[in-house]
Design a protein around this motif. Sequence first.
Motif, mmCIF file in Angstrom:
data_model
loop_
_atom_site.group_PDB
_atom_site.id
_atom_site.type_symbol
_atom_site.label_atom_id
_atom_site.label_comp_id
_atom_site.label_asym_id
_atom_site.label_seq_id
_atom_site.Cartn_x
_atom_site.Cartn_y
_atom_site.Cartn_z
ATOM 1 N N PHE A 267 0.824 -1.208 0.000
ATOM 2 C CA PHE A 267 0.000 0.000 0.000
ATOM 3 C C PHE A 267 0.860 1.261 0.000
ATOM 4 C CE2 PHE A 267 -2.084 3.367 2.493
ATOM 5 C CZ PHE A 267 -3.147 3.639 1.641
ATOM 6 N N TRP A 271 -0.544 3.674 -3.202
ATOM 7 C CA TRP A 271 -1.589 4.690 -3.027
ATOM 8 C C TRP A 271 -1.350 5.926 -3.908
ATOM 9 C CZ3 TRP A 271 -0.868 9.700 -1.285
ATOM 10 C CH2 TRP A 271 0.296 10.003 -0.597
ATOM 11 N N CYS A 328 -11.270 -1.717 -3.564
ATOM 12 C CA CYS A 328 -10.294 -1.176 -4.525
ATOM 13 C C CYS A 328 -10.183 -2.032 -5.783
ATOM 14 C CB CYS A 328 -8.933 -1.038 -3.865
ATOM 15 S SG CYS A 328 -8.859 0.290 -2.635
ATOM 16 N N TYR A 343 -10.004 6.300 -2.484
ATOM 17 C CA TYR A 343 -9.490 7.088 -1.366
ATOM 18 C C TYR A 343 -10.236 6.760 -0.078
ATOM 19 C CZ TYR A 343 -8.611 11.225 1.522
ATOM 20 O OH TYR A 343 -8.280 12.077 2.555
ATOM 21 N N PHE A 346 -8.995 3.581 1.166
ATOM 22 C CA PHE A 346 -7.679 3.747 1.780
ATOM 23 C C PHE A 346 -7.806 4.226 3.225
ATOM 24 C CE2 PHE A 346 -5.522 4.718 -2.576
ATOM 25 C CZ PHE A 346 -5.655 3.387 -2.918
#
Length: 448
Positions: A267, A271, A328, A343, A346
């Motif tokens: 990650f 990202w 995702c 987002y 995340f």
Amino acid sequence: MAVKEFVYLAFAGLAAGYALLHVVLRGSKPQAVNNPTFISFQKRYFVAYFLALMADWLQNPYLYKLYSHYGFLEPQIAVLYVCGFASSVVFGAFTHTLADRYGRKKLCITFCIVYSISCFTKLSTSYTVLIFGRILGGISTSLLFTAFEAWYVHEHVETHDFPKEWLTLTFSTASHWNGVFAISAGIVANIFAGVLSLGPVSPFILAIPFLVASGAIVAVSWTENYGENKRSFSKTCSEGARNIGSSKKIVLIGAMQSLFESVMYIFIFIWTPVLDPHHPPLGIVFSTFMICIMIGTTIYNYISSFTQAASTFVNISIVMALTSTVICVGSTKPGDEHPTVSYAAFLLLELACGMYFPAMGFLRSRILPEAHTVGIMNWFRLPLNLIACIGLMVLHGDPSTSGTRHMFIICSGLLALALFCGIQFAALTKDDERLKHQPVDAEANGNL
């Protein structure tokens, strides 16, 4: 809503939510220590350590952006990240031994020097120089999270003979301010790289004065100390391997940690390329991630004051992270991307991290034998980094737009396997809790 506006809205909402949560759930503050010698010693440690932390956090929001700004493709950037991960795990295995043998103060100063050189390498557009910088950065990270704390513990206990219970006061304060500095670093990096248009290299240059100041304070005001551990590195690792092989619970903890944290490593890389094409303020994005971690940790600390079901928290964290990666998979479909959904996912992942790390730390403290923790953790780091590095190299060996989505599919599989191990661990420790109340064989069974 555009990604940029959504990021600022999320930052404001999460910051307000954390402030409210902190006020409501903080409970009673730990009793303050009024010993002036202790307070002076603690401040001397904090000043140097916090400067080092700020320098480290400043470099996180724009690392991928910097490499992309220099014109490198995603597979090339993946190699740079892998070099950093690999150097961290290789050097990290020796850090404790080096600190004990050559001195914690020397390693703290070495950290400041090596990390400063790593920052200077970011001025170069040479791929070779940047790889060298990433290797130095990985070495520096392993020093930061080993040498400083080891120095403090030795001085606290051996030199000043302060009560061991006061260690908690220092580390809880350090943990809180670590989060504050992480959030602040994202904001400062965003101002320099974005608002002032100084470019993605500016946060790395800004980190250098913090490192110089930290190193100067350590050199002038800290005394040297050494460890008493005379075991060789090979013996430490062999003892760790024997402990892992003798306990199913340790094996399961190692599997959960390696699987979950390898996803976190991936990650860290992924990202930025998911969000950056939509031009969000990367520093503020990073700050919102840090706020989510602090919210997760606050929730865990509050609930854990009523129950010690740390394995349940770990499993809840894994489920939350798994939900994030599954979302995702859909939101990063080539040609049909939904960056605001990614987002939001995340943020859920970071919230899960905030709950996971203290819960996993508690489990390790209860299950891993203290004398062999270093050796066991060295073995845990090996599969963790291997999974992350292999994933980055294989899935981003081809600069196709589907690589990111495939990465989230793999991450979902890793987290599903981690959840399976977590369920097995919870069942095993539940059986131990049940058995320990029986008059026969109670002591023959390990319990949490």
